[in-house]
Design a protein around this motif. Structure first.
Motif, PDB file in Angstrom:
ATOM      1  N   SER A   1       0.827  -1.202   0.000  1.00  0.00           N
ATOM      2  CA  SER A   1       0.000   0.000   0.000  1.00  0.00           C
ATOM      3  C   SER A   1       0.867   1.260   0.000  1.00  0.00           C
ATOM      4  O   SER A   1       0.580   2.222  -0.691  1.00  0.00           O
ATOM      5  N   ALA A   2       1.944   1.230   0.785  1.00  0.00           N
ATOM      6  CA  ALA A   2       2.819   2.398   0.912  1.00  0.00           C
ATOM      7  C   ALA A   2       3.783   2.562  -0.260  1.00  0.00           C
ATOM      8  O   ALA A   2       4.018   3.670  -0.727  1.00  0.00           O
ATOM      9  N   PHE A   3       4.354   1.438  -0.752  1.00  0.00           N
ATOM     10  CA  PHE A   3       5.428   1.528  -1.730  1.00  0.00           C
ATOM     11  C   PHE A   3       5.109   0.932  -3.096  1.00  0.00           C
ATOM     12  O   PHE A   3       5.931   0.996  -4.002  1.00  0.00           O
ATOM     13  N   GLY A   4       3.949   0.315  -3.244  1.00  0.00           N
ATOM     14  CA  GLY A   4       3.567  -0.272  -4.525  1.00  0.00           C
ATOM     15  C   GLY A   4       4.542  -1.354  -4.958  1.00  0.00           C
ATOM     16  O   GLY A   4       4.965  -2.180  -4.144  1.00  0.00           O
ATOM     17  N   ASP A   5       4.922  -1.354  -6.228  1.00  0.00           N
ATOM     18  CA  ASP A   5       5.821  -2.372  -6.781  1.00  0.00           C
ATOM     19  C   ASP A   5       7.242  -2.290  -6.230  1.00  0.00           C
ATOM     20  O   ASP A   5       8.025  -3.200  -6.418  1.00  0.00           O
ATOM     21  N   LYS A   6       7.580  -1.196  -5.579  1.00  0.00           N
ATOM     22  CA  LYS A   6       8.930  -1.052  -5.028  1.00  0.00           C
ATOM     23  C   LYS A   6       9.070  -1.729  -3.667  1.00  0.00           C
ATOM     24  O   LYS A   6      10.151  -1.797  -3.112  1.00  0.00           O
ATOM     25  N   ALA A   7       7.969  -2.234  -3.138  1.00  0.00           N
ATOM     26  CA  ALA A   7       8.011  -2.934  -1.848  1.00  0.00           C
ATOM     27  C   ALA A   7       8.747  -4.262  -2.001  1.00  0.00           C
ATOM     28  O   ALA A   7       8.796  -4.839  -3.083  1.00  0.00           O
ATOM     29  N   SER A   8       9.303  -4.733  -0.917  1.00  0.00           N
ATOM     30  CA  SER A   8       9.963  -6.044  -0.929  1.00  0.00           C
ATOM     31  C   SER A   8       8.948  -7.112  -1.303  1.00  0.00           C
ATOM     32  O   SER A   8       7.756  -6.969  -1.044  1.00  0.00           O
ATOM     33  N   CYS A   9       9.450  -8.187  -1.893  1.00  0.00           N
ATOM     34  CA  CYS A   9       8.550  -9.267  -2.301  1.00  0.00           C
ATOM     35  C   CYS A   9       8.038 -10.020  -1.073  1.00  0.00           C
ATOM     36  O   CYS A   9       8.610  -9.947   0.012  1.00  0.00           O
ATOM     37  N   LYS A  10       6.954 -10.753  -1.249  1.00  0.00           N
ATOM     38  CA  LYS A  10       6.301 -11.474  -0.158  1.00  0.00           C
ATOM     39  C   LYS A  10       7.259 -12.461   0.515  1.00  0.00           C
ATOM     40  O   LYS A  10       7.291 -12.578   1.737  1.00  0.00           O
ATOM     41  N   THR A  11       8.056 -13.156  -0.295  1.00  0.00           N
ATOM     42  CA  THR A  11       9.006 -14.127   0.240  1.00  0.00           C
ATOM     43  C   THR A  11      10.001 -13.454   1.183  1.00  0.00           C
ATOM     44  O   THR A  11      10.315 -13.985   2.247  1.00  0.00           O
ATOM     45  N   THR A  12      10.477 -12.290   0.809  1.00  0.00           N
ATOM     46  CA  THR A  12      11.431 -11.555   1.637  1.00  0.00           C
ATOM     47  C   THR A  12      10.807 -11.185   2.979  1.00  0.00           C
ATOM     48  O   THR A  12      11.428 -11.365   4.029  1.00  0.00           O
ATOM     49  N   ILE A  13       9.573 -10.701   2.935  1.00  0.00           N
ATOM     50  CA  ILE A  13       8.882 -10.323   4.176  1.00  0.00           C
ATOM     51  C   ILE A  13       8.722 -11.540   5.080  1.00  0.00           C
ATOM     52  O   ILE A  13       9.009 -11.472   6.277  1.00  0.00           O
TER      53      ILE A  13
END
Length: 109
Positions: free
Chosen positions: A21-33
């Motif tokens: 929501s905050a960073f869109g496509d620039k957010a870390s991927c789900k696996t990383t989280i």
């Protein structure tokens, strides 16, 4: 933000949704989280370690790496993300597959 959400008892899924929501496509991927949350659950609190940083350098996606991924898939159509990542030592597989090779689905495990 990931560590703060963990400390506030949010789930990895909730954190991922907030980051998207905050960073869109620039957010870390789900696996990383999910990997970060797993490390936090095991007691990790030091965020300054280089090992912990996401290795999303633009140099990871190049012709050599793209060709290596393509060869692995052509050799074994049942290869999985984990095997490709382990074999090539890079985390850009999820970016290379759809964007450069036109592959939309590959087994995660």
């Amino acid at each position: 933000m990931v560590f703060n959400d963990f400390k506030c008892n949010l789930t990895a899924q909730q954190n991922f949704a907030r980051l998207r929501s905050a960073f869109g496509d620039k957010a870390s991927c789900k696996t990383t989280i999910y990997n970060w949350f797993a490390k936090f659950k095991r007691g990790r609190v030091n965020l300054s370690d280089e090992e912990f940083c996401d290795d999303r350098s633009s140099t990871s996606v190049n012709n050599k790496n793209t060709d290596a991924v393509r060869r692995m898939i052509e050799t074994d159509r049942h290869v999985i993300y984990h095997e490709i990542r382990a074999s090539l030592g890079m985390s850009q597989i999820q970016q290379i597959l759809p964007k450069y090779l036109g592959i939309k689905k590959l087994c995660l495990w």
